[in-house]
Design a protein around this motif. Structure first.
Motif, PDB file in Angstrom:
ATOM      1  N   ALA A 559      -6.532  32.836   6.532  1.00 61.19           N
ATOM      2  CA  ALA A 559      -7.814  33.439   6.162  1.00 61.19           C
ATOM      3  C   ALA A 559      -7.843  33.893   4.702  1.00 61.19           C
ATOM      4  O   ALA A 559      -8.785  33.588   3.969  1.00 61.19           O
ATOM      5  CB  ALA A 559      -8.128  34.610   7.087  1.00 61.19           C
ATOM      6  N   PHE A 560      -6.806  34.611   4.281  1.00 57.90           N
ATOM      7  CA  PHE A 560      -6.773  35.128   2.915  1.00 57.90           C
ATOM      8  C   PHE A 560      -5.430  34.777   2.275  1.00 57.90           C
ATOM      9  O   PHE A 560      -4.535  35.622   2.183  1.00 57.90           O
ATOM     10  CB  PHE A 560      -7.018  36.639   2.907  1.00 57.90           C
ATOM     11  CG  PHE A 560      -8.364  37.023   3.460  1.00 57.90           C
ATOM     12  CD1 PHE A 560      -9.517  36.859   2.699  1.00 57.90           C
ATOM     13  CD2 PHE A 560      -8.480  37.505   4.754  1.00 57.90           C
ATOM     14  CE1 PHE A 560     -10.766  37.186   3.212  1.00 57.90           C
ATOM     15  CE2 PHE A 560      -9.722  37.837   5.276  1.00 57.90           C
ATOM     16  CZ  PHE A 560     -10.874  37.667   4.509  1.00 57.90           C
ATOM     17  N   PRO A 561      -5.279  33.533   1.833  1.00 57.52           N
ATOM     18  CA  PRO A 561      -3.980  33.078   1.302  1.00 57.52           C
ATOM     19  C   PRO A 561      -3.775  33.482  -0.149  1.00 57.52           C
ATOM     20  O   PRO A 561      -4.699  33.901  -0.843  1.00 57.52           O
ATOM     21  CB  PRO A 561      -4.087  31.556   1.418  1.00 57.52           C
ATOM     22  CG  PRO A 561      -5.551  31.284   1.206  1.00 57.52           C
ATOM     23  CD  PRO A 561      -6.266  32.450   1.842  1.00 57.52           C
ATOM     24  N   LYS A 562      -2.526  33.362  -0.592  1.00 60.00           N
ATOM     25  CA  LYS A 562      -2.185  33.525  -2.002  1.00 60.00           C
ATOM     26  C   LYS A 562      -2.227  32.155  -2.676  1.00 60.00           C
ATOM     27  O   LYS A 562      -2.233  31.117  -2.016  1.00 60.00           O
ATOM     28  CB  LYS A 562      -0.763  34.105  -2.153  1.00 60.00           C
ATOM     29  CG  LYS A 562      -0.485  35.345  -1.330  1.00 60.00           C
ATOM     30  CD  LYS A 562      -1.266  36.540  -1.831  1.00 60.00           C
ATOM     31  CE  LYS A 562      -0.836  37.836  -1.146  1.00 60.00           C
ATOM     32  NZ  LYS A 562      -1.171  37.943   0.277  1.00 60.00           N
ATOM     33  N   ASN A 563      -2.255  32.163  -4.017  1.00 56.87           N
ATOM     34  CA  ASN A 563      -2.213  30.890  -4.728  1.00 56.87           C
ATOM     35  C   ASN A 563      -0.757  30.427  -4.863  1.00 56.87           C
ATOM     36  O   ASN A 563       0.157  31.020  -4.298  1.00 56.87           O
ATOM     37  CB  ASN A 563      -2.918  30.992  -6.082  1.00 56.87           C
ATOM     38  CG  ASN A 563      -2.114  31.747  -7.124  1.00 56.87           C
ATOM     39  OD1 ASN A 563      -1.080  32.362  -6.828  1.00 56.87           O
ATOM     40  ND2 ASN A 563      -2.582  31.731  -8.355  1.00 56.87           N
ATOM     41  N   GLN A 564      -0.547  29.380  -5.635  1.00 59.71           N
ATOM     42  CA  GLN A 564       0.791  28.793  -5.739  1.00 59.71           C
ATOM     43  C   GLN A 564       1.793  29.720  -6.422  1.00 59.71           C
ATOM     44  O   GLN A 564       2.998  29.505  -6.329  1.00 59.71           O
ATOM     45  CB  GLN A 564       0.700  27.452  -6.492  1.00 59.71           C
ATOM     46  CG  GLN A 564       1.747  26.423  -6.092  1.00 59.71           C
ATOM     47  CD  GLN A 564       1.679  26.041  -4.616  1.00 59.71           C
ATOM     48  OE1 GLN A 564       0.645  26.123  -3.982  1.00 59.71           O
ATOM     49  NE2 GLN A 564       2.801  25.639  -4.055  1.00 59.71           N
TER      50      GLN A 564
END
Length: 595
Positions: A559-564
């Protein structure tokens, strides 16, 4: 300014309305997808998570509602009450395309600015914008469908495990750092200055303690944390389906998890999965596919042609063999027509895997073409072609080096060619395989010691225990991975439940008795009190959802991921904290280049 509901109740979802509902008055609520004003009639496509419904407003239906509806814009949140009628212009591409709602009254619950991204399926927008405005990105129907699949999958897993006698038990999020894997996320303690908790990389030790506790069938759908450099489809926090059983052997765990996966795919996709799954040893997987997670949806197996070139005139081949390496090949069906530039690009590709180069043989109809033909006799060439199972029109690609380089480079090359030639395009097959008999230990030349290939609690195969101290690299593990279409879906092992064997394992890994007890003493202490034989498996839940939802991006299923770079564009985390908080924790910051 938004209007209050004032007792108004939604009594059906937009996407649920059908012809059987015609003639009934309903109240629907949602967001404006689009608006079309045709003069005396005004149409609004109203969206909620179940779908889109066309609402029609007209001067003749209710002039006040018509005027009010003309003021709405995309993404306004509204409530509409009216009678469901036949739709004049039917849309067969919509589930609700046979009906429409006559807008007799409307409430504008809240207004919206122009969204920075389009709320539509298959959005082509920069990832950082999508993540910054994730709440808008999640309004899109294709994204909401993914999270419906996620919900259904979690429910199917819980239902299956509950029916099979498992208990869901939560384990701590604040625990002890036991470094022997990825880097831990650390949490400072205010009550114990200078000391830290760690966020769990997995519930490994606690689930083993639950087996000691007599909870002989445990599971948990649980968050895990790893502070590591992110690669494709890795997140710093991810979800794991954690399963552990007592009084079992490897086949018991494998059989149960085959049934679980079959149940999930049937429940979520109505897809029949045939069991039992194929099994393959780690050695066979590496020899045939150059990978411990082989994609078996296509062939192009690696062939060992070392015996065919053992005494040939090509020094590159003979040197590799004499230095303990090998010469191996893959055959590209109908690849003989491939241009020299394309072959050269493949040569550059294998160099990224430390291969020195790529030899090739094109089995053209009129002749055999190869830059190494002059070094080989006719018999040697024919033997290579035979061993490679090549036919007229095929291309043989060859790498010679130490075995690890040969297998890794050809394994990657096999996948690269399948991608370039779109071999798997349109393939909706789910090809499962178990990989077994992994090495128990891996040797790190830099540190000069062995590391656990999985974790330090994995049991060695009984027949290999005698080699633990004399030939550690020879020992195979009671470990198993479930692989789906070239991706590891889950992995596990039978655990060590004997204290003496566990202590011997720590010794082989370079731990002194004192350091082993310092790090893992609570487990070793528990093992003094009659631990049962036990083992388990953990599925990557996010990866499972990727397969079920048909996406190749892990960020789509969180739902609310982090970037790379493990940064959250939505909340700007990580970020600085108040000096008072740091003082309470006894922490001072010493960073040269604060971002």
């Amino acid at each position: 300014m938004g209007e209050a509901l004032e007792g108004l109740k939604r009594n059906i979802m937009c996407g649920e309305l059908r012809e059987s509902h015609i003639g009934t008055k309903f109240t629907v609520m949602g967001w404006v997808q689009r608006k079309r004003n045709l003069g005396g009639l005004l149409f609004i496509d109203l969206r909620d998570r179940t779908g889109i419904l066309q609402v029609v407003f007209g001067e003749a239906i209710n002039n006040e509602a018509f005027i009010k509806a003309d003021n709405v814009k995309p993404e306004f949140c509204i409530a509409v009450t009216g009678e469901l009628v036949h739709r004049e212009s039917v849309n067969p591409n919509m589930p609700t395309g046979m009906v429409e709602l006559k807008g007799e009254s409307i409430k504008i619950l809240s207004e919206s600015e122009t969204p920075p991204i389009y709320i539509k399926e298959d959005l082509d927008a920069a990832e950082n914008i999508r993540l910054k405005y994730r709440y808008l990105d999640l309004r899109r129907p294709d994204m909401q469908n993914i999270f419906m699949i996620r919900h259904k999958t979690a429910k199917a897993i819980r239902d299956f495990l509950d029916d099979n006698g498992f208990l869901e038990v939560e384990t701590p999020m604040l625990t002890k750092s036991t470094p022997e894997g990825a880097r831990d996320y650390l949490v400072p303690s205010r009550n114990y200055p200078g000391m830290f908790y760690a966020l769990p990389q997995s519930p490994q030790l606690f689930k083993q303690l639950l087996m000691v506790s007599g909870f002989d069938r445990y599971f948990q759908i649980v968050k895990c944390f790893r502070d590591e450099d992110l690669r494709a489809n890795r997140q710093p926090e991810f979800t794991q389906v954690d399963i552990e059983l007592s009084f079992v052997e490897q086949d018991d765990v494998i059989e149960l998890n085959e049934k679980l996966v079959s149940h999930v795919f049937k429940s979520v996709l109505n897809k029949e999965i045939k069991t039992p799954f194929k099994r393959m040893t780690y050695k066979d997987a590496m020899d045939k596919y150059g990978s411990d997670k082989p994609d078996l949806r296509f062939g192009m197996e690696i062939k060992n042609i070392s015996s065919d070139v053992l005494n040939c005139g090509f020094k590159v081949f003979t040197d590799a063999i004499n230095n303990g390496g090998s010469v191996r090949a893959i055959t590209v069906k109908s690849g003989a027509s491939m241009g020299r530039k394309d072959i050269d690009r493949l040569g550059e590709f294998v160099k990224t895997y430390k291969a020195k180069g790529l030899a090739w043989i094109a089995c053209k109809e009129e002749e055999i073409k190869s830059p190494i033909a002059k070094f080989l006799t006719e018999a040697e060439m024919n033997n290579i072609i035979k061993s490679s199972e090549a036919e007229v029109g095929d291309l043989i690609l060859i790498v010679a080096d130490k075995n690890s380089v040969v297998l890794q480079s050809l394994g990657a090359l096999r996948l690269e060619i399948a991608k370039k030639q779109e071999i798997l395009k349109g393939n909706d097959e789910f090809n499962f395989v178990w990989i077994t008999e992994f090495p128990l230990l891996e040797y790190d030349e830099e540190e000069g010691r062995y590391f656990a290939a999985h974790h330090p609690f994995t049991a060695p195969m009984d027949e290999d225990i005698s080699y633990l101290e004399s030939e550690p690299g020879r020992v195979r593990a009671k470990a198993y991975d479930m692989v789906l279409n070239g991706e590891e879906l889950g992995g596990g092992s039978i655990r060590i439940h004997d204290t003496a064997l566990q202590e011997k394992m720590f010794s082989v890994l370079g731990f002194s008795n004192e350091s082993a007890w310092e790090r893992f003493g609570f487990l070793l202490e528990a093992f003094k009190f009659g631990p049962p034989p036990h083992g388990g498996l953990a599925f990557g839940f996010d990866r499972m959802i990727m397969f079920l939802a048909g996406t190749d991006n892990i960020k789509d299923v969180i739902a609310f991921p982090k970037n790379q770079n493990a940064f959250c564009y939505l909340t700007d985390a990580p970020n600085i904290v108040d000096e008072k908080q740091l003082n309470e924790l006894g922490i001072s910051i010493n960073v040269k280049n604060k971002k």
